[in-house]
Design a protein around this motif. Sequence first.
Motif, mmCIF file in Angstrom:
data_model
loop_
_atom_site.group_PDB
_atom_site.id
_atom_site.type_symbol
_atom_site.label_atom_id
_atom_site.label_comp_id
_atom_site.label_asym_id
_atom_site.label_seq_id
_atom_site.Cartn_x
_atom_site.Cartn_y
_atom_site.Cartn_z
ATOM 1 N N THR A 48 0.676 -1.101 0.025
ATOM 2 C CA THR A 48 -0.136 0.007 -0.019
ATOM 3 C C THR A 48 0.794 1.089 0.092
ATOM 4 O OG1 THR A 48 -1.712 -1.019 1.333
ATOM 5 C CG2 THR A 48 -2.004 1.168 1.324
ATOM 6 N N PHE A 49 0.628 2.204 -0.780
ATOM 7 C CA PHE A 49 1.385 3.389 -1.018
ATOM 8 C C PHE A 49 0.691 4.668 -1.140
ATOM 9 C CE2 PHE A 49 1.454 1.104 -4.852
ATOM 10 C CZ PHE A 49 1.325 2.169 -5.890
ATOM 11 N N ASP A 50 0.955 5.908 -0.656
ATOM 12 C CA ASP A 50 0.361 7.262 -0.872
ATOM 13 C C ASP A 50 1.265 7.756 -1.813
ATOM 14 O OD1 ASP A 50 -1.044 6.353 1.377
ATOM 15 O OD2 ASP A 50 0.105 7.836 2.927
ATOM 16 N N VAL A 51 0.277 8.633 -2.623
ATOM 17 C CA VAL A 51 0.803 9.399 -3.555
ATOM 18 C C VAL A 51 0.249 10.772 -3.706
ATOM 19 C CG1 VAL A 51 1.636 9.647 -6.222
ATOM 20 C CG2 VAL A 51 1.218 7.307 -5.021
ATOM 21 N N TYR A 52 0.982 11.861 -3.482
ATOM 22 C CA TYR A 52 0.383 13.086 -3.526
ATOM 23 C C TYR A 52 0.017 13.371 -5.100
ATOM 24 C CZ TYR A 52 2.011 14.380 1.043
ATOM 25 O OH TYR A 52 2.271 14.102 2.434
ATOM 26 N N LEU A 53 -0.845 14.284 -5.318
ATOM 27 C CA LEU A 53 -1.317 14.789 -6.418
ATOM 28 C C LEU A 53 -0.438 15.260 -7.328
ATOM 29 C CD1 LEU A 53 -4.877 16.145 -6.030
ATOM 30 C CD2 LEU A 53 -4.288 13.899 -6.356
ATOM 31 N N ASP A 54 -0.341 14.959 -8.887
ATOM 32 C CA ASP A 54 0.806 15.519 -9.626
ATOM 33 C C ASP A 54 2.050 14.958 -9.339
ATOM 34 O OD1 ASP A 54 -1.196 16.649 -11.466
ATOM 35 O OD2 ASP A 54 -1.380 18.308 -10.179
ATOM 36 N N GLU A 55 2.343 13.997 -8.146
ATOM 37 C CA GLU A 55 3.551 13.398 -8.100
ATOM 38 C C GLU A 55 3.470 11.984 -8.538
ATOM 39 O OE1 GLU A 55 6.490 15.172 -6.849
ATOM 40 O OE2 GLU A 55 5.135 16.993 -7.023
ATOM 41 N N THR A 56 4.803 11.534 -9.014
ATOM 42 C CA THR A 56 5.217 10.212 -9.579
ATOM 43 C C THR A 56 5.648 9.358 -8.614
ATOM 44 O OG1 THR A 56 5.126 11.174 -11.670
ATOM 45 C CG2 THR A 56 5.858 8.888 -11.540
ATOM 46 N N VAL A 57 4.993 8.258 -8.369
ATOM 47 C CA VAL A 57 5.663 7.197 -7.460
ATOM 48 C C VAL A 57 6.180 6.111 -8.325
ATOM 49 C CG1 VAL A 57 5.377 5.704 -5.481
ATOM 50 C CG2 VAL A 57 4.780 8.209 -5.354
ATOM 51 N N GLN A 58 7.095 5.334 -8.302
ATOM 52 C CA GLN A 58 7.566 4.251 -8.978
ATOM 53 C C GLN A 58 6.998 3.150 -8.213
ATOM 54 O OE1 GLN A 58 11.030 4.539 -11.145
ATOM 55 N NE2 GLN A 58 10.939 2.306 -11.562
ATOM 56 N N TYR A 59 6.448 2.207 -8.762
ATOM 57 C CA TYR A 59 6.236 0.963 -8.125
ATOM 58 C C TYR A 59 6.572 -0.294 -8.891
ATOM 59 C CZ TYR A 59 3.671 -3.198 -6.226
ATOM 60 O OH TYR A 59 3.129 -4.417 -5.814
ATOM 61 N N PRO A 66 -1.468 10.442 -9.796
ATOM 62 C CA PRO A 66 -2.775 10.707 -9.597
ATOM 63 C C PRO A 66 -2.757 12.261 -9.930
ATOM 64 C CG PRO A 66 -1.671 10.530 -7.569
ATOM 65 C CD PRO A 66 -0.649 10.095 -8.655
ATOM 66 N N LYS A 67 -3.771 12.611 -10.812
ATOM 67 C CA LYS A 67 -4.164 13.984 -10.968
ATOM 68 C C LYS A 67 -5.196 14.582 -10.505
ATOM 69 C CE LYS A 67 -1.247 14.006 -14.354
ATOM 70 N NZ LYS A 67 -0.145 14.971 -14.250
ATOM 71 N N VAL A 68 -6.254 13.970 -9.930
ATOM 72 C CA VAL A 68 -7.257 14.204 -8.932
ATOM 73 C C VAL A 68 -7.785 12.948 -7.872
ATOM 74 C CG1 VAL A 68 -8.081 16.394 -10.099
ATOM 75 C CG2 VAL A 68 -9.346 13.994 -10.419
ATOM 76 N N CYS A 69 -8.155 13.191 -6.727
ATOM 77 C CA CYS A 69 -8.726 12.288 -6.041
ATOM 78 C C CYS A 69 -9.973 12.757 -5.335
ATOM 79 C CB CYS A 69 -7.450 11.769 -5.004
ATOM 80 S SG CYS A 69 -7.725 10.093 -4.293
ATOM 81 N N TYR A 70 -11.034 12.202 -5.451
ATOM 82 C CA TYR A 70 -12.327 12.653 -4.998
ATOM 83 C C TYR A 70 -12.876 11.670 -3.904
ATOM 84 C CZ TYR A 70 -12.351 16.208 -8.693
ATOM 85 O OH TYR A 70 -12.204 17.045 -9.420
ATOM 86 N N SER A 71 -13.436 12.276 -2.782
ATOM 87 C CA SER A 71 -14.308 11.413 -1.847
ATOM 88 C C SER A 71 -15.460 12.328 -1.578
ATOM 89 C CB SER A 71 -13.432 11.130 -0.593
ATOM 90 O OG SER A 71 -13.002 12.370 0.144
ATOM 91 N N ARG A 72 -16.561 11.663 -0.768
ATOM 92 C CA ARG A 72 -17.464 12.490 -0.352
ATOM 93 C C ARG A 72 -17.447 12.734 1.247
ATOM 94 N NH1 ARG A 72 -17.073 11.205 -4.997
ATOM 95 N NH2 ARG A 72 -18.565 10.788 -6.163
ATOM 96 N N ASP A 73 -18.227 13.598 1.716
ATOM 97 C CA ASP A 73 -17.977 14.084 3.281
ATOM 98 C C ASP A 73 -18.978 12.857 4.000
ATOM 99 O OD1 ASP A 73 -20.932 14.149 3.093
ATOM 100 O OD2 ASP A 73 -21.028 16.372 3.079
ATOM 101 N N GLU A 74 -18.649 12.777 5.119
ATOM 102 C CA GLU A 74 -19.107 11.397 6.155
ATOM 103 C C GLU A 74 -20.687 11.442 5.930
ATOM 104 O OE1 GLU A 74 -17.317 13.924 8.184
ATOM 105 O OE2 GLU A 74 -15.546 13.101 7.456
ATOM 106 N N GLU A 85 -2.763 8.433 -14.085
ATOM 107 C CA GLU A 85 -1.819 7.990 -15.151
ATOM 108 C C GLU A 85 -0.789 7.089 -14.845
ATOM 109 O OE1 GLU A 85 -2.474 12.424 -17.666
ATOM 110 O OE2 GLU A 85 -0.329 11.847 -16.553
ATOM 111 N N VAL A 86 -0.622 5.879 -15.586
ATOM 112 C CA VAL A 86 0.493 4.939 -15.249
ATOM 113 C C VAL A 86 1.315 4.733 -16.323
ATOM 114 C CG1 VAL A 86 0.725 2.767 -14.230
ATOM 115 C CG2 VAL A 86 -1.222 3.771 -13.609
ATOM 116 N N ASP A 87 2.544 4.832 -16.236
ATOM 117 C CA ASP A 87 3.497 4.473 -17.094
ATOM 118 C C ASP A 87 4.376 3.387 -16.869
ATOM 119 O OD1 ASP A 87 2.803 6.947 -18.589
ATOM 120 O OD2 ASP A 87 4.117 7.938 -17.440
ATOM 121 N N GLU A 88 4.553 2.637 -17.965
ATOM 122 C CA GLU A 88 5.717 1.465 -17.478
ATOM 123 C C GLU A 88 7.009 1.793 -18.245
ATOM 124 O OE1 GLU A 88 5.838 -3.228 -19.123
ATOM 125 O OE2 GLU A 88 4.981 -1.803 -20.352
ATOM 126 N N ILE A 89 8.279 1.421 -17.543
ATOM 127 C CA ILE A 89 9.499 1.617 -17.927
ATOM 128 C C ILE A 89 9.653 0.363 -18.379
ATOM 129 C CG2 ILE A 89 11.786 1.945 -17.337
ATOM 130 C CD1 ILE A 89 10.726 3.467 -14.615
#
Length: 137
Positions: A48-59, A66-74, A85-89
Motif C-alpha cells: 500500500t502506498f500514498d501518492v500526492y497529486l501530480d507527483e509520480t511514485v514508482q512501483y 494521480p491527477k485528482v482524488c475525490y471522496s464525499r463527506d461523512e 496516469e500509469v506509465d511502464e518503464i
Amino acid sequence: MKLSLRKLVVGVVAAVSVLAGEGARAARISNPVAVFAGIDKITGRITTFDVYLDETVQYGALQVTPKVCYSRDETEAQKVDAFVEVDEITLDRKIRRIFSGWMFADSPGLNAVEHPIYDVWLTGCKDKSDIPPPKTN
C-alpha cells in the motif's frame, strides 16, 4: 380521511424533495493524497502506498501519477475515485503510457492497472499522509 391522506402524500413528497436536494448539493471533496495498493505477481507481495497529486511514485516497473482524488463527506456513501496516469518503464528504458483514466475504489477490478508482473488499484483518498509532501520550488 381523504384530506389527511393527501396531506401525508404531500408531506412525503416534500420530504423526499428536500432530501434529494441536499444530496444534489453535496460536493465531491478534493483530496491531496491518493492511496493505492499494488501486487507483485512474482512474489505475491501486496504493498500500500500514498501518492500526492501530480507527483509520480514508482512501483516496480510502473510509475503512478494521480491527477485528482475525490471522496464525499461523512454524510454521504463513500464513492472514492481518482484520475490516474500509469506509465511502464520498458526493458529498453523507454517510458510507455499503459493507463490514463478513472479508477474507482469501490470497484477495483473495473479500472485497475493489470500488468504482466504488477497490478495497481485505488483504495482511497485522504487529506494527510505520513509521507512528507513533495518540496515545491
